[in-house]
Design a protein around this motif. Sequence first.
Motif, short mmCIF file in Angstrom:
data_model
loop_
_atom_site.label_atom_id
_atom_site.label_comp_id
_atom_site.label_asym_id
_atom_site.label_seq_id
_atom_site.Cartn_x
_atom_site.Cartn_y
_atom_site.Cartn_z
N LEU A 64 -9.34 -8.97 6.40
CA LEU A 64 -8.55 -7.98 7.13
C LEU A 64 -7.31 -7.58 6.33
CD1 LEU A 64 -8.35 -6.34 9.73
CD2 LEU A 64 -7.03 -8.23 10.73
N SER A 65 -6.70 -8.54 5.67
CA SER A 65 -5.52 -8.24 4.85
C SER A 65 -5.89 -7.29 3.71
CB SER A 65 -4.94 -9.54 4.29
OG SER A 65 -3.85 -9.27 3.42
N THR A 66 -7.02 -7.56 3.05
CA THR A 66 -7.46 -6.70 1.95
C THR A 66 -7.83 -5.32 2.45
OG1 THR A 66 -8.29 -8.61 0.71
CG2 THR A 66 -9.18 -6.45 0.12
N MET A 67 -8.59 -5.25 3.54
CA MET A 67 -9.00 -3.97 4.11
C MET A 67 -7.78 -3.12 4.47
SD MET A 67 -12.00 -5.61 6.50
CE MET A 67 -12.36 -4.19 7.51
N SER A 68 -6.79 -3.77 5.06
CA SER A 68 -5.60 -3.05 5.52
C SER A 68 -4.78 -2.55 4.33
CB SER A 68 -4.75 -3.96 6.40
OG SER A 68 -5.48 -4.44 7.50
N HIS A 69 -4.55 -3.44 3.36
CA HIS A 69 -3.74 -3.07 2.19
C HIS A 69 -4.39 -1.92 1.41
CE1 HIS A 69 -1.28 -3.38 -1.40
NE2 HIS A 69 -2.39 -3.51 -2.12
N GLU A 70 -5.69 -2.03 1.15
CA GLU A 70 -6.36 -1.01 0.34
C GLU A 70 -6.46 0.31 1.09
OE1 GLU A 70 -9.99 -2.31 -1.44
OE2 GLU A 70 -9.10 -4.11 -2.30
N THR A 71 -6.64 0.25 2.40
CA THR A 71 -6.69 1.48 3.19
C THR A 71 -5.33 2.19 3.16
OG1 THR A 71 -8.42 0.65 4.66
CG2 THR A 71 -7.08 2.46 5.48
N ARG A 72 -4.26 1.42 3.35
CA ARG A 72 -2.92 2.02 3.30
C ARG A 72 -2.67 2.66 1.93
NH1 ARG A 72 -1.38 -2.99 5.99
NH2 ARG A 72 -0.98 -2.57 8.20
N THR A 73 -3.10 2.01 0.88
CA THR A 73 -2.90 2.54 -0.46
C THR A 73 -3.66 3.85 -0.64
OG1 THR A 73 -2.60 0.31 -1.39
CG2 THR A 73 -3.20 2.09 -2.92
N LEU A 74 -4.91 3.88 -0.22
CA LEU A 74 -5.73 5.08 -0.37
C LEU A 74 -5.20 6.25 0.48
CD1 LEU A 74 -9.27 3.43 -0.37
CD2 LEU A 74 -8.24 4.70 -2.27
N LEU A 75 -4.64 5.92 1.64
CA LEU A 75 -4.13 6.97 2.52
C LEU A 75 -2.65 7.27 2.27
CD1 LEU A 75 -5.78 5.97 5.94
CD2 LEU A 75 -6.58 7.63 4.25
N ASN A 76 -2.06 6.49 1.37
CA ASN A 76 -0.65 6.69 1.01
C ASN A 76 0.26 6.59 2.22
OD1 ASN A 76 1.50 7.15 -0.77
ND2 ASN A 76 1.42 9.37 -0.46
N ILE A 77 0.08 5.51 2.99
CA ILE A 77 0.94 5.25 4.13
C ILE A 77 1.58 3.88 3.96
CG2 ILE A 77 -0.31 6.75 5.74
CD1 ILE A 77 -1.73 4.34 6.81
N GLN A 78 2.70 3.67 4.60
CA GLN A 78 3.48 2.47 4.39
C GLN A 78 3.13 1.35 5.37
OE1 GLN A 78 5.51 2.21 1.70
NE2 GLN A 78 4.66 4.23 1.24
N GLN A 79 2.76 1.71 6.60
CA GLN A 79 2.53 0.69 7.61
C GLN A 79 1.05 0.50 7.91
OE1 GLN A 79 4.92 2.08 10.93
NE2 GLN A 79 6.69 0.98 10.18
N LEU A 138 -14.02 8.78 1.90
CA LEU A 138 -15.21 8.02 1.53
C LEU A 138 -14.83 6.69 0.89
CD1 LEU A 138 -17.52 10.83 0.08
CD2 LEU A 138 -17.75 9.65 2.26
N LYS A 139 -13.74 6.68 0.14
CA LYS A 139 -13.30 5.42 -0.49
C LYS A 139 -12.82 4.44 0.57
CE LYS A 139 -12.02 7.50 -4.93
NZ LYS A 139 -10.92 7.77 -5.88
N SER A 171 -13.24 9.84 11.42
CA SER A 171 -13.21 10.12 9.99
C SER A 171 -11.77 10.06 9.51
CB SER A 171 -13.80 11.51 9.71
OG SER A 171 -13.71 11.82 8.33
N PHE A 172 -11.53 9.25 8.51
CA PHE A 172 -10.17 9.11 7.99
C PHE A 172 -9.74 10.40 7.29
CE2 PHE A 172 -11.41 4.76 8.65
CZ PHE A 172 -10.23 4.14 9.04
#
Length: 424
Positions: free
Chosen positions: A409-424, A385-386, A378-379
Amino acid sequence: MMNTKSAILAAFATAALSIGTAAAQQNGKIRVTAGSSDLNAMWVELANTYEELNPGITVVLDNSSRSYDDLVQATLRDAITNSLPDVSFQGANRLRTFTDRGLAVPLNQFLNDDVSGSRQALAPGVAAIGAFKGETYALGFGVAVPTVFYNLDLVVQAGGDPKNPPATFDEIIEIGRRITDLQEGNVGVVYQSNANDFFWQAIMFSQGASMMNADETKIDFDSPEGLKALNIIRKIGGSGQAAHQMSQDQARAAFAAGKVGIIFDSNSNLPRFEDASEGQFELAVGGFPLLSQRAQLPAAGSVAMMFATDPEQQKLAWDFMKFAAGPAGQSIVARKSGWLPANEYALRASEELAEHFAQNPYYEPMLKQVPLLRVWYSFPGENALKVTKVLVDGVTSVMTQTASPEDALSTMSHETRTLLNIQQ
């Protein structure tokens, strides 16, 4: 002095005699919510059996949520209106959704202070499943594992060997393509990936990969393993699923109707598929394909959480939770859900459960993969959930051939980082 097995059996005997004792001494009502609704028969029998063992206690059951995430949303709405249930059977991967918000009641005190036979009948793993940062917030109830179900009639029509069904992804995809080519509306393979991220995690964990690093500062699925997983999903879509994209429920209905050759789904669907296949087609069950010597698999299923805050309601809630995770409840899990019992004492000490699994060879591949299980990840944070939706949308875009694995994969990674507020 009793040996370990004798002690376990003694605890079960005591539990059987004492089930409901605390609750039966009073009248009361306990509100219970559960997901998902496709396991209605199990939830109803669980509630009815508890009421029979506890005269005077009424279980108000709401199992109308179609999925774990639907139940999460309903529960969070209940929290806003101050109308949380006393007990809720949530998806194991959503535990931290409620611990992070301070809604789930800590259970260590109940576990430590209870000396009853029903408490002794709870194996340590029952509490470990619901542990988070040193505190137990849930009791394990039923364990779901990623499973492969085969319609052997269609496999044979496509040139497959019924005694050795395709076991690797390459073999499954090839047979799936041939089944789709049989026409008549058949779909070769369905990979259940459009309701949650369980099977996305399964294909990642099967490579020994993770969702995030240990301190949750970096996502790990933006990797060669993530790209390999999406390439496999693209091939599955190309073998027929892309042209027949179905919801989770529609896919299960299609397999039950004999129109799907192979479906990747939770073992909780075994009773349903057994009933549907009887007299219609030959069913087979296989373990999830493993892609690495370091392979693991996510454990899904259900955990029981307490939300009751009134001390008297907490007593009723705790008694009901012990029943559900104890021998009587775990027997219902095994007979009515296809889940594996979360309580290993029940598996080791209950003759009824031992006989149940011995008589049903379909469970063998599931039980063999139990040592590989790890928690369904669980993230962190309020956007968990987002993040799940981002992953589901990305996988679906590849499955339906509307996005390349690289772009998805690029979209999944970018949007996940944005939602989790992480840089890498």
